[in-house]
Enzyme design. Sequence first.
Site, PDB file in Angstrom:
ATOM      1  N   ALA A  42       0.832  -1.199   0.000  1.00 34.61           N
ATOM      2  CA  ALA A  42       0.000   0.000   0.000  1.00 34.61           C
ATOM      3  C   ALA A  42       0.869   1.252   0.000  1.00 34.61           C
ATOM      4  O   ALA A  42       1.950   1.284   0.584  1.00 34.61           O
ATOM      5  CB  ALA A  42      -0.915  -0.017   1.215  1.00 34.61           C
ATOM      6  N   GLY A  87       1.313  -5.288   1.693  1.00 33.85           N
ATOM      7  CA  GLY A  87       0.073  -5.697   1.048  1.00 33.85           C
ATOM      8  C   GLY A  87       0.288  -6.519  -0.202  1.00 33.85           C
ATOM      9  O   GLY A  87      -0.553  -7.357  -0.557  1.00 33.85           O
ATOM     10  N   GLU A  90       0.621  -9.960   1.030  1.00 36.20           N
ATOM     11  CA  GLU A  90      -0.672 -10.402   1.533  1.00 36.20           C
ATOM     12  C   GLU A  90      -1.585 -10.820   0.386  1.00 36.20           C
ATOM     13  O   GLU A  90      -2.330 -11.794   0.492  1.00 36.20           O
ATOM     14  CB  GLU A  90      -1.312  -9.302   2.370  1.00 36.20           C
ATOM     15  CG  GLU A  90      -0.635  -9.115   3.719  1.00 36.20           C
ATOM     16  CD  GLU A  90      -1.267  -8.022   4.559  1.00 36.20           C
ATOM     17  OE1 GLU A  90      -1.697  -8.323   5.678  1.00 36.20           O
ATOM     18  OE2 GLU A  90      -1.316  -6.866   4.092  1.00 36.20           O
TER      19      GLU A  90
END
Length: 240
Positions: A42, A87, A90
């Site tokens: 992010a 992220g 993830e």
Amino acid sequence: MLRVLCLLRPWRPLRARGCASDGAARGSEIQVRALAGPDQGADLKEREQMSEAEVGVFVQRLRGLMNDIAAFPAPTIAAMDGFALGGGLELALACDLRVAASSAVMGLIETTRGLLPGAGGTQRLPRCLGVALAKELIFTGRRLSGTEAHALGLVNHAVAQNEEGHAAYQRARALAREILPQAPIAVRLGKVAIDRGMEVDIASGMAIEGMCYAQNIPTRDRLEGMAAFREKRPPKFVGK
């Protein structure tokens, strides 16, 4: 059918959500989704401008996107050719399979930025690598190369990078092509049995496997597979 999602900014949930929840994957043919795209997690500069309330909503939506990808009925493959930090990793963890260039860099680095993984990393990494190793990687915010990630079992394949910089993407496509000829219903039910079974004790998991197997018994593809074996020919699955 092989579909490729190039998510250049995968942390923007609304843009990617429609792709991840496409109902076409429930059709009669196998669909394998390969997710690729440069990602370093992010955008912290963007998040820095958010209020506390906005951050909470942002992370909740991001977590929802990862859950949508994990629940996608067809196999998903993450291809990591560059950076997959925070992220980005993830998102890869939400996929069924992961392929990385040996030179790729990945890690849940949130603790080095005063954060913790908030889009499923604290839950999916220990399920992938075990609790102790996941804690070490999250506590330290350590970055791993593709080669190191493969040695730990974080990625299925690590490949030498090519001149074009898309070696992992090409390996992901090759892996998808291995899946495509198989019986679509059996593949989807196998994914359900594994994913749901991993969340319960083994006795309950066996029951889930039994229910999935029972759903596959009446299919034409099951009969076709046995007939093809008997007749010594490649099966022709139709997804029914």
